[in-house]
Scaffold this active site. Structure first.
Site, PDB file in Angstrom:
ATOM      1  CB  SER A 124      -0.729  -0.225   1.146  1.00  0.00           C
ATOM      2  OG  SER A 124      -1.571   1.256   1.477  1.00  0.00           O
ATOM      3  CE1 TYR A 149      -3.998  -2.889   5.446  1.00  0.00           C
ATOM      4  CE2 TYR A 149      -3.569  -0.492   4.779  1.00  0.00           C
ATOM      5  CZ  TYR A 149      -4.037  -1.963   4.610  1.00  0.00           C
ATOM      6  OH  TYR A 149      -3.670  -2.144   3.056  1.00  0.00           O
ATOM      7  CE  LYS A 153      -1.528  -4.748   3.552  1.00  0.00           C
ATOM      8  NZ  LYS A 153      -1.821  -5.948   2.688  1.00  0.00           N
TER       9      LYS A 153
HETATM   10  P1  NAD Z   1     -10.995  -7.058   0.747  1.00  0.00           P
HETATM   11  O1  NAD Z   1     -11.141  -7.145   2.227  1.00  0.00           O
HETATM   12  O2  NAD Z   1     -12.163  -7.126  -0.169  1.00  0.00           O
HETATM   13  O3  NAD Z   1     -10.297  -8.729   0.385  1.00  0.00           O
HETATM   14  C1  NAD Z   1      -9.436  -9.366   1.263  1.00  0.00           C
HETATM   15  C2  NAD Z   1      -9.796 -10.632   1.314  1.00  0.00           C
HETATM   16  O4  NAD Z   1      -8.994 -11.651   2.256  1.00  0.00           O
HETATM   17  C3  NAD Z   1     -11.301 -10.837   1.763  1.00  0.00           C
HETATM   18  O5  NAD Z   1     -11.908 -11.698   1.017  1.00  0.00           O
HETATM   19  C4  NAD Z   1     -11.123 -11.733   3.101  1.00  0.00           C
HETATM   20  O6  NAD Z   1     -12.355 -12.476   3.156  1.00  0.00           O
HETATM   21  C5  NAD Z   1      -9.872 -12.372   2.931  1.00  0.00           C
HETATM   22  N1  NAD Z   1      -9.061 -12.656   4.002  1.00  0.00           N
HETATM   23  C6  NAD Z   1      -8.970 -11.967   5.170  1.00  0.00           C
HETATM   24  N2  NAD Z   1      -8.248 -12.598   5.944  1.00  0.00           N
HETATM   25  C7  NAD Z   1      -7.860 -13.746   5.523  1.00  0.00           C
HETATM   26  C8  NAD Z   1      -7.411 -14.942   6.134  1.00  0.00           C
HETATM   27  N3  NAD Z   1      -6.734 -14.938   7.192  1.00  0.00           N
HETATM   28  N4  NAD Z   1      -7.341 -16.089   5.420  1.00  0.00           N
HETATM   29  C9  NAD Z   1      -7.770 -16.204   4.141  1.00  0.00           C
HETATM   30  N5  NAD Z   1      -8.534 -14.915   3.529  1.00  0.00           N
HETATM   31  C10 NAD Z   1      -8.479 -13.734   4.307  1.00  0.00           C
HETATM   32  O7  NAD Z   1      -9.870  -5.936   0.568  1.00  0.00           O
HETATM   33  P2  NAD Z   1      -9.416  -5.508  -0.728  1.00  0.00           P
HETATM   34  O8  NAD Z   1      -9.770  -3.982  -0.919  1.00  0.00           O
HETATM   35  O9  NAD Z   1      -9.530  -6.506  -1.975  1.00  0.00           O
HETATM   36  O10 NAD Z   1      -7.792  -5.584  -0.555  1.00  0.00           O
HETATM   37  C11 NAD Z   1      -7.101  -6.792  -0.923  1.00  0.00           C
HETATM   38  C12 NAD Z   1      -5.719  -6.570  -0.368  1.00  0.00           C
HETATM   39  O11 NAD Z   1      -4.962  -5.254  -0.877  1.00  0.00           O
HETATM   40  C13 NAD Z   1      -5.558  -6.313   1.049  1.00  0.00           C
HETATM   41  O12 NAD Z   1      -4.232  -7.189   1.473  1.00  0.00           O
HETATM   42  C14 NAD Z   1      -5.401  -5.085   1.320  1.00  0.00           C
HETATM   43  O13 NAD Z   1      -4.741  -4.669   2.543  1.00  0.00           O
HETATM   44  C15 NAD Z   1      -4.615  -4.536   0.148  1.00  0.00           C
HETATM   45  N6  NAD Z   1      -4.689  -3.029  -0.136  1.00  0.00           N
HETATM   46  C16 NAD Z   1      -6.166  -2.646  -0.306  1.00  0.00           C
HETATM   47  C17 NAD Z   1      -6.265  -1.257  -0.544  1.00  0.00           C
HETATM   48  C18 NAD Z   1      -7.625  -0.789  -0.624  1.00  0.00           C
HETATM   49  O14 NAD Z   1      -7.842   0.507  -0.432  1.00  0.00           O
HETATM   50  N7  NAD Z   1      -8.741  -1.694  -0.976  1.00  0.00           N
HETATM   51  C19 NAD Z   1      -5.327  -0.381  -0.988  1.00  0.00           C
HETATM   52  C20 NAD Z   1      -3.932  -0.893  -0.745  1.00  0.00           C
HETATM   53  C21 NAD Z   1      -3.917  -2.250  -0.321  1.00  0.00           C
HETATM   54  C1  WQD Z   2      -9.821   9.371   0.606  1.00  0.00           C
HETATM   55  C2  WQD Z   2      -9.955  10.431   0.847  1.00  0.00           C
HETATM   56  C3  WQD Z   2     -10.437  11.196   3.220  1.00  0.00           C
HETATM   57  C4  WQD Z   2     -14.029   9.008   3.574  1.00  0.00           C
HETATM   58  C5  WQD Z   2      -7.262   4.392   2.800  1.00  0.00           C
HETATM   59  C6  WQD Z   2      -6.002   3.669   3.552  1.00  0.00           C
HETATM   60  C7  WQD Z   2      -4.692   3.299   2.578  1.00  0.00           C
HETATM   61  C8  WQD Z   2      -5.440   2.452   1.504  1.00  0.00           C
HETATM   62  C9  WQD Z   2      -6.668   2.977   0.965  1.00  0.00           C
HETATM   63  C10 WQD Z   2      -5.214   0.131   2.076  1.00  0.00           C
HETATM   64  C11 WQD Z   2      -9.291  11.116   2.169  1.00  0.00           C
HETATM   65  C12 WQD Z   2     -11.756  11.648   2.239  1.00  0.00           C
HETATM   66  C13 WQD Z   2     -13.165   9.665   3.029  1.00  0.00           C
HETATM   67  C14 WQD Z   2     -15.208   9.766   3.963  1.00  0.00           C
HETATM   68  C15 WQD Z   2     -13.888  11.931   3.320  1.00  0.00           C
HETATM   69  N1  WQD Z   2      -5.841   1.267   1.942  1.00  0.00           N
HETATM   70  N2  WQD Z   2     -12.894  11.164   2.976  1.00  0.00           N
HETATM   71  N3  WQD Z   2     -15.070  11.129   3.930  1.00  0.00           N
HETATM   72  O1  WQD Z   2      -7.629   7.360   3.636  1.00  0.00           O
HETATM   73  O2  WQD Z   2      -6.596   7.819   1.512  1.00  0.00           O
HETATM   74  O3  WQD Z   2      -6.675   5.545   2.303  1.00  0.00           O
HETATM   75  O4  WQD Z   2      -7.516   3.426   1.726  1.00  0.00           O
HETATM   76  O5  WQD Z   2      -4.092   0.230   1.999  1.00  0.00           O
HETATM   77  O6  WQD Z   2      -3.894   2.710   3.287  1.00  0.00           O
HETATM   78  O7  WQD Z   2      -5.379   4.582   4.438  1.00  0.00           O
HETATM   79  O8  WQD Z   2      -8.669   6.541   1.725  1.00  0.00           O
HETATM   80  O9  WQD Z   2     -11.148   6.509   0.829  1.00  0.00           O
HETATM   81  O10 WQD Z   2     -10.726   6.744   3.173  1.00  0.00           O
HETATM   82  O11 WQD Z   2     -10.151   8.548   2.044  1.00  0.00           O
HETATM   83  O12 WQD Z   2     -13.710  13.140   3.183  1.00  0.00           O
HETATM   84  O13 WQD Z   2     -16.294   9.609   4.419  1.00  0.00           O
HETATM   85  O14 WQD Z   2     -11.501  10.896   1.125  1.00  0.00           O
HETATM   86  O15 WQD Z   2     -10.306  12.219   4.291  1.00  0.00           O
HETATM   87  O16 WQD Z   2      -9.080  12.729   1.858  1.00  0.00           O
HETATM   88  P1  WQD Z   2      -7.423   7.095   2.422  1.00  0.00           P
HETATM   89  P2  WQD Z   2     -10.186   6.861   1.947  1.00  0.00           P
END
Ligand code: NAD
Ligand code: WQD
Length: 337
Positions: A124, A149, A153
Site C-alpha cells: 500500500s 495496518y 504492510k
Molecule cells: P478485501 O477485504 O475485499 O479482500 C481481502 C480478502 O481476504 C477478503 O476476501 C477476506 O475475506 C480475505 N481474508 C482476510 N483474512 C484472511 C485470512 N486470514 N485467510 C484467508 N482469507 C482472508 O480487501 P481488498 O480491498 O480487496 O484488498 C486486498 C488487499 O489489498 C489487502 O491485503 C489490502 O490490505 C490491500 N490493499 C487494499 C487497498 C484498498 O484501498 N482496497 C489499498 C492498498 C492495499
Molecule cells: C480518501 C479521501 C479522506 C471518507 C485508505 C488507507 C490506505 C489505502 C486506501 C489500504 C481522504 C476523504 C473519506 C469519508 C472523506 N488502503 N474521505 N469522507 O484514507 O486515502 O486511504 O484507503 O491500503 O492505506 O489509509 O482513503 O477512501 O478513506 O479517503 O472526506 O467518508 O476521502 O479524508 O482525503 P485513504 P479513503
C-alpha cells in the site's frame, strides 16, 4: 500450473481472478470469507464462462495450506488476503499483526515447503509514511507508518526483502496500491464493505442509493487546491491488470522489487463528489466535517517505474471510475446480499 490467489473473493482479488481467467490462467482461490462473499467468485465464473477452484480456508491454517499445495500444481501466489481497515487496526492491533504478518509468514513457510517461489504482495502507498515527499517514488525509503495496518504492510515488505536476500530462488514483487475504486464494467462485481464504509467512494455510492444520508468531508482547510484531501484514485480493473503484468515480469526479478500502482494524479474529495454527481445524475449531499485523525493532506504516485519495467499504465479515468461504481451500486443496492 495454477496461480494461487489468497483473498481472491474480496474486492481487488475478485477483479484480478476475472482478468486471470479471461486470459486463460488456471486459478485457485483461497479465502476465509471474513470480508467477502462466495457469490463474487460465482459471478466471476458467469462473466468469464470459466471456473476457478475455490477453497474456503485461512492463511493461518498450516494444514489447509499444506493440503492445497499438495493438491494443486501452483507456480505463483498473489497474496491479497488480509485485514484492511485503518481505524479498526488501531483498536485491534494484535488481530491485524496476527492476520497480516503471521498469516503471511505461514503462507511463505508453506510455499517454501512446497517449492513455490514466486510471490506477489498487496502492499500500500501507506508504507511511505507521513513524511515522504509527494509524489511518492519507490526510491524513497519506506517507514514512519501511522497505523498498525500500515505497519503490518511495512513489516511484510521487510520480511520479503530479507527472505529474498537469503533465498536466491525466491522472487517477489510488492505492489503498492494507491486508492482503488470502481468496479468491473458489467456491474456484476464490485466493492461490498461490511457496515458503514470507511473509504470515500463506497460512502458516496451509498449516499447516492439512499442507504446513507449525507457525506461528511473530512477537513476543508488542508493546503490543497480546494481545501479537501487529495488522493491518487486508480480503477480496480487497471489495478487487476497490473497484477498480470507483475506475473509476466516476476521471473526476471532479482529477489525483491516494489512498484507503485497509481495513476500519478491527485483528485480532491470535492472533485470526486462532482465527478460522481455527473456520472450518476444525482446530487450528493455533503457537509464539511472535522479532519479524520491520521489523514494526510495529499499524496499521489510517481508511477513511472511500473510503466517502464512492467509495461503497465492506467487506461481508465475518473469518469469511468464513477460510471462503473454507480453501475455496480445501482444494480446491487445491497451489495452481494
Ligand atoms: P478485501 O477485504 O475485499 O479482500 C481481502 C480478502 O481476504 C477478503 O476476501 C477476506 O475475506 C480475505 N481474508 C482476510 N483474512 C484472511 C485470512 N486470514 N485467510 C484467508 N482469507 C482472508 O480487501 P481488498 O480491498 O480487496 O484488498 C486486498 C488487499 O489489498 C489487502 O491485503 C489490502 O490490505 C490491500 N490493499 C487494499 C487497498 C484498498 O484501498 N482496497 C489499498 C492498498 C492495499
Ligand atoms: C480518501 C479521501 C479522506 C471518507 C485508505 C488507507 C490506505 C489505502 C486506501 C489500504 C481522504 C476523504 C473519506 C469519508 C472523506 N488502503 N474521505 N469522507 O484514507 O486515502 O486511504 O484507503 O491500503 O492505506 O489509509 O482513503 O477512501 O478513506 O479517503 O472526506 O467518508 O476521502 O479524508 O482525503 P485513504 P479513503
Amino acid at each position: 500450473m495454477a496461480i494461487l490467489v489468497t483473498g481472491g473473493a474480496g474486492y481487488i482479488g475478485s477483479h484480478t481472478v476475472l482478468t486471470l481467467l479471461e486470459r486463460g490462467d488456471d486459478v485457485v482461490v483461497l479465502d476465509n470469507l471474513s470480508n467477502a462473499s462466495r457469490e463474487s467468485i460465482s459471478r466471476v465464473e458467469k462473466l468469464t464462462g470459466k471456473t476457478a477452484t475455490f477453497c474456503e480456508g485461512d492463511i493461518l491454517d498450516r494444514a489447509c495450506l499444506r493440503d492445497l499445495f499438495a493438491q494443486h500444481n501452483i507456480s505463483s501466489v498473489i497474496h491479497f488476503a488480509g485485514l484492511k481497515a485503518v481505524g479498526e487496526s488501531t483498536r485491534m492491533p494484535l488481530e491485524y499483526y496476527q492476520n497480516n504478518v503471521t498469516g503471511t509468514l505461514v503462507l511463505l513457510e508453506e510455499m517454501r515447503a512446497a517449492g513455490v517461489n514466486q510471490f506477489i504482495f498487496s502492499s500500500s502507498a501507506t508504507v511511505y509514511g507521513a513524511d515522504a515527499p509527494v509524489p511518492y517514488v519507490e526510491t524513497t525509503p519506506i517507514g514512519g507508518t501511522t497505523s498498525p495496518y500500515g505497519t503490518s504492510k511495512l513489516m511484510v515488505e521487510f520480511i520479503l526483502r530479507d527472505y529474498a536476500k537469503a533465498n536466491p530462488q525466491f522472487k517477489t514483487i510488492a505492489l503498492r496500491y494507491f486508492n482503488p475504486v470502481g468496479a468491473h464494467e458489467s456491474g456484476q462485481i464490485g466493492e461490498d464493505p461490511n457496515g458503514i464504509p470507511n473509504n470515500l467512494l463506497p460512502y458516496i455510492a451509498q449516499v447516492a442509493i439512499g442507504r446513507l444520508e449525507k457525506l461528511g468531508i473530512f477537513g476543508g482547510d488542508y493546503p490543497t487546491k480546494d481545501g479537501t484531501g487529495e488522493r491518487d484514485y486508480i480503477h480496480v480493473m487497471d489495478l487487476a491488470e497490473g497484477h498480470l503484468k507483475a506475473l509476466d515480469h516476476i521471473a526476471s526479478v532479482e529477489g525483491y522489487k516494489a512498484y507503485n500502482l497509481g495513476a500519478g494524479v491527485g483528485y480532491s474529495v470535492l472533485e470526486m463528489v462532482k465527478a460522481f454527481e455527473k456520472a450518476a445524475g444525482r446530487e450528493i449531499p455533503y457537509q464539511i466535517s472535522p479532519r479524520r485523525a491520521g489523514d494526510l493532506p495529499a499524496f499521489w504516485a510517481d508511477a513511472s517505474l511500473a510503466d517502464k519495467e512492467l509495461d503497465w499504465r492506467v487506461s481508465r479515468g475518473v469518469d469511468q471510475m464513477m460510471r462503473d461504481t454507480w453501475n455496480w451500486q445501482s444494480k446491487n443496492p445491497n451489495g452481494y446480499n
